[in-house]
Design a protein around this motif. Structure first.
Motif, PDB file in Angstrom:
ATOM      1  N   ALA A  98      -7.712  14.618   0.434  1.00  0.00           N
ATOM      2  CA  ALA A  98      -9.198  15.073   0.387  1.00  0.00           C
ATOM      3  C   ALA A  98      -9.589  14.240  -1.113  1.00  0.00           C
ATOM      4  CB  ALA A  98      -9.305  16.503   0.392  1.00  0.00           C
ATOM      5  N   GLN A  99      -8.881  14.246  -2.215  1.00  0.00           N
ATOM      6  CA  GLN A  99      -9.621  13.712  -3.274  1.00  0.00           C
ATOM      7  C   GLN A  99      -9.806  12.204  -3.243  1.00  0.00           C
ATOM      8  OE1 GLN A  99     -10.256  15.863  -5.857  1.00  0.00           O
ATOM      9  NE2 GLN A  99     -11.191  14.211  -6.989  1.00  0.00           N
ATOM     10  N   LYS A 100      -8.711  11.541  -2.351  1.00  0.00           N
ATOM     11  CA  LYS A 100      -8.979   9.982  -2.141  1.00  0.00           C
ATOM     12  C   LYS A 100     -10.359   9.829  -1.308  1.00  0.00           C
ATOM     13  CE  LYS A 100      -6.313   6.045  -0.789  1.00  0.00           C
ATOM     14  NZ  LYS A 100      -5.316   5.408  -0.530  1.00  0.00           N
ATOM     15  N   TYR A 101     -10.334  10.540  -0.293  1.00  0.00           N
ATOM     16  CA  TYR A 101     -11.538  10.194   0.479  1.00  0.00           C
ATOM     17  C   TYR A 101     -12.960  10.739  -0.210  1.00  0.00           C
ATOM     18  CZ  TYR A 101     -14.967  11.244   4.339  1.00  0.00           C
ATOM     19  OH  TYR A 101     -16.024  11.022   4.759  1.00  0.00           O
ATOM     20  N   LEU A 149     -17.409  19.780  -0.590  1.00  0.00           N
ATOM     21  CA  LEU A 149     -17.174  18.955   0.653  1.00  0.00           C
ATOM     22  C   LEU A 149     -15.905  19.329   1.204  1.00  0.00           C
ATOM     23  CD1 LEU A 149     -17.720  16.174   2.203  1.00  0.00           C
ATOM     24  CD2 LEU A 149     -16.079  15.347   0.735  1.00  0.00           C
ATOM     25  N   GLN A 150     -16.285  20.106   2.168  1.00  0.00           N
ATOM     26  CA  GLN A 150     -15.152  20.495   3.448  1.00  0.00           C
ATOM     27  C   GLN A 150     -14.699  19.276   4.160  1.00  0.00           C
ATOM     28  OE1 GLN A 150     -13.644  23.552   3.612  1.00  0.00           O
ATOM     29  NE2 GLN A 150     -12.249  22.562   4.778  1.00  0.00           N
ATOM     30  N   THR A 151     -13.287  19.002   3.958  1.00  0.00           N
ATOM     31  CA  THR A 151     -12.734  17.861   4.952  1.00  0.00           C
ATOM     32  C   THR A 151     -11.802  18.604   5.909  1.00  0.00           C
ATOM     33  OG1 THR A 151     -10.734  17.537   3.475  1.00  0.00           O
ATOM     34  CG2 THR A 151     -12.507  16.584   2.580  1.00  0.00           C
ATOM     35  N   GLY A 152     -11.281  17.422   6.810  1.00  0.00           N
ATOM     36  CA  GLY A 152     -10.627  17.929   7.707  1.00  0.00           C
ATOM     37  C   GLY A 152      -8.944  17.571   7.188  1.00  0.00           C
ATOM     38  N   LEU A 153      -8.884  16.950   6.159  1.00  0.00           N
ATOM     39  CA  LEU A 153      -7.667  16.599   5.738  1.00  0.00           C
ATOM     40  C   LEU A 153      -6.436  17.510   5.298  1.00  0.00           C
ATOM     41  CD1 LEU A 153      -9.405  13.717   3.692  1.00  0.00           C
ATOM     42  CD2 LEU A 153      -8.237  13.359   5.911  1.00  0.00           C
ATOM     43  N   GLY A 211      -4.749  25.060   5.686  1.00  0.00           N
ATOM     44  CA  GLY A 211      -5.661  24.164   6.481  1.00  0.00           C
ATOM     45  C   GLY A 211      -6.254  23.293   5.848  1.00  0.00           C
ATOM     46  N   PRO A 212      -7.311  22.843   6.490  1.00  0.00           N
ATOM     47  CA  PRO A 212      -8.325  21.600   5.784  1.00  0.00           C
ATOM     48  C   PRO A 212      -8.711  21.929   4.275  1.00  0.00           C
ATOM     49  CG  PRO A 212      -8.890  22.134   7.913  1.00  0.00           C
ATOM     50  CD  PRO A 212      -8.044  23.335   7.507  1.00  0.00           C
ATOM     51  N   GLN A 213      -8.571  20.896   3.474  1.00  0.00           N
ATOM     52  CA  GLN A 213      -8.808  21.194   2.138  1.00  0.00           C
ATOM     53  C   GLN A 213     -10.354  20.757   1.745  1.00  0.00           C
ATOM     54  OE1 GLN A 213      -6.211  21.734  -0.309  1.00  0.00           O
ATOM     55  NE2 GLN A 213      -5.438  22.383   1.744  1.00  0.00           N
ATOM     56  N   SER A 214     -10.887  21.352   0.553  1.00  0.00           N
ATOM     57  CA  SER A 214     -12.244  21.232   0.260  1.00  0.00           C
ATOM     58  C   SER A 214     -12.090  20.524  -1.061  1.00  0.00           C
ATOM     59  CB  SER A 214     -13.024  22.351   0.437  1.00  0.00           C
ATOM     60  OG  SER A 214     -12.438  23.247  -0.580  1.00  0.00           O
ATOM     61  N   MET A 230       0.797  -1.190   0.140  1.00  0.00           N
ATOM     62  CA  MET A 230      -0.133   0.141   0.007  1.00  0.00           C
ATOM     63  C   MET A 230       0.920   1.368  -0.020  1.00  0.00           C
ATOM     64  SD  MET A 230      -2.895   0.923   2.622  1.00  0.00           S
ATOM     65  CE  MET A 230      -4.369   1.419   2.081  1.00  0.00           C
ATOM     66  N   ARG A 231       0.549   2.200  -0.760  1.00  0.00           N
ATOM     67  CA  ARG A 231       1.306   3.583  -0.921  1.00  0.00           C
ATOM     68  C   ARG A 231       1.139   4.372   0.197  1.00  0.00           C
ATOM     69  NH1 ARG A 231       0.280   6.478  -6.393  1.00  0.00           N
ATOM     70  NH2 ARG A 231       1.270   8.054  -5.005  1.00  0.00           N
ATOM     71  N   LYS A 232       2.156   5.098   0.553  1.00  0.00           N
ATOM     72  CA  LYS A 232       2.037   6.172   1.684  1.00  0.00           C
ATOM     73  C   LYS A 232       1.714   7.292   1.218  1.00  0.00           C
ATOM     74  CE  LYS A 232       5.320   4.044   5.005  1.00  0.00           C
ATOM     75  NZ  LYS A 232       6.475   4.435   5.763  1.00  0.00           N
ATOM     76  N   LEU A 233       0.614   7.991   1.798  1.00  0.00           N
ATOM     77  CA  LEU A 233       0.484   9.514   1.410  1.00  0.00           C
ATOM     78  C   LEU A 233       1.279  10.499   1.548  1.00  0.00           C
ATOM     79  CD1 LEU A 233      -3.445   9.351   2.599  1.00  0.00           C
ATOM     80  CD2 LEU A 233      -2.521   8.888   0.181  1.00  0.00           C
TER      81      LEU A 233
END
Length: 78
Positions: free
Chosen positions: A44-47, A34-38, A15-18, A1-4
């Motif tokens: 964010a795109q993967k989520y 979509l506002q993420t906490g990532l 800050g957090p990405q959308s 598995m690839r590391k991010l």
């Protein structure tokens, strides 16, 4: 598995990405965010892609309920 990838200084300061997307609404399109906490755009795109069925359902439910702010549906990751 690839590391991010680790977040860059710019991403940390931003800050957090959308993620922005559109859903079909009859013959037109509805803007959504979509506002993420990532911390990184890649995360964010993967989520977003991993959880697309749930995100689309939430956006369509918001559209049906009429919860549109400034012409846009805003979703927040919990």
């Amino acid at each position: 598995m690839r590391k991010l990838a680790k977040p860059t200084r710019q991403e940390i300061s931003e800050g957090p990405q959308s993620v922005s997307f559109q859903i079909a609404n009859g013959n037109s399109r509805q803007r959504c965010t979509l506002q993420t906490g990532l911390p990184t755009r890649q995360q964010a795109q993967k989520y977003f892609l991993t959880n697309w069925p749930m995100i689309e359902k939430m956006a369509r439910d918001a559209l049906a309920a009429g919860t549109i702010e400034d012409g846009e549906i805003r979703l927040v990751m919990v």
